[in-house]
Design a protein around this motif. Structure first.
Motif, PDB file in Angstrom:
ATOM      1  N   ASN A   1       0.821  -1.204   0.000  1.00 50.34           N
ATOM      2  CA  ASN A   1       0.000   0.000   0.000  1.00 50.34           C
ATOM      3  C   ASN A   1       0.862   1.264   0.000  1.00 50.34           C
TER       4      ASN A   1
ATOM      5  N   LYS B   1       2.096   1.854  -3.454  1.00 44.48           N
ATOM      6  CA  LYS B   1       1.060   2.458  -4.304  1.00 44.48           C
ATOM      7  C   LYS B   1       0.978   3.962  -4.064  1.00 44.48           C
TER       8      LYS B   1
ATOM      9  N   PRO C   1      -3.551   3.084   0.789  1.00 42.57           N
ATOM     10  CA  PRO C   1      -2.737   4.114   0.127  1.00 42.57           C
ATOM     11  C   PRO C   1      -3.188   5.541   0.423  1.00 42.57           C
TER      12      PRO C   1
END
Length: 217
Positions: free
Chosen positions: A33, A36, A205
């Motif tokens: 995450n 990202k 994210p």
């Protein structure tokens, strides 16, 4: 995979200190995450990612123990439910979670991560990815030096074999980091952004993106 930093001199610097253990599945989900979020904001910030050790079980056996057996001993009847939950979480980040293979001491992996960091933050970040991919999705044992050396070779860490051969190499440095970064936290993953903005757990994210903004405002 997101690079550990970008190179636009005009961008604001975002330093992320990450405390994690290489056998913590939530730490790997958190990394995916975070990657990202970095990919989505790489044009705005220069990132400096530093990985620091944490040990969920400092007494875990160096020789390894069957992963399923270990989790049954530790969590009892909840272990199957937890594994099913992790499988679902991993699928959400495009990975297949595996309960095959051994688990055990993570000290050698932390020594290697420290060593990789001495050769560059990009190498360190890439090494964490390879270690986690092998352990969580391919049934590799995190304490197997052959596996550790395979991961080091994949990301270009030089001198890993000689370094790992001596169990004292990097040990003091890892123990110092455990005291500095892990003694006051209750669990991982744990993130400190630009020294003062703190996050815990495998955040999505968008939470990282907001934290980058707050930390640089």
């Amino acid at each position: 995979m997101a690079a550990a930093h970008s190179s636009n001199a005009e961008n604001k610097i975002v330093r992320v200190d990450i405390s994690s253990d290489t056998v913590c599945p939530w730490c790997f989900v958190g990394k995916k995450n975070l990657d990202k979020a970095i990919a989505a904001s790489n044009e705005k910030y220069n990132f400096e990612l530093r990985w620091h050790p944490f040990q969920l079980d400092s007494n875990a056996p160096k020789e390894g123990i069957d992963k399923k057996e270990y989790y049954i001993r530790k969590f009892g009847s909840r272990s199957e439910q937890m594994a099913a939950r992790m499988s679902e979480v991993f699928r959400n980040v495009g990975l297949e979670y595996s309960m095959s293979g051994l688990t055990g001491s993570t000290m050698d992996s932390h020594r290697l991560i420290y060593f990789a960091g001495q050769q560059g933050l990009d190498k360190q970040h890439a090494l964490v990815e390879e270690l986690c991919l092998g352990y969580f999705t391919k049934g590799k044992y995190i304490g197997d030096q052959n596996f550790l050396l395979e991961c080091a070779a994949k990301v270009g860490v030089e001198g890993a074999e000689d370094f790992l051969k001596n169990p004292n190499n990097g040990l003091k440095e890892v123990e110092d980091e455990l005291r500095t970064y892990s003694s006051n936290i209750g669990g991982v993953p744990y993130y400190v952004i630009n020294g003062n903005h703190k996050l815990s757990g495998a955040q999505p994210p968008e939470v990282f993106l907001r934290a980058f903004e707050v930390a640089t405002s």
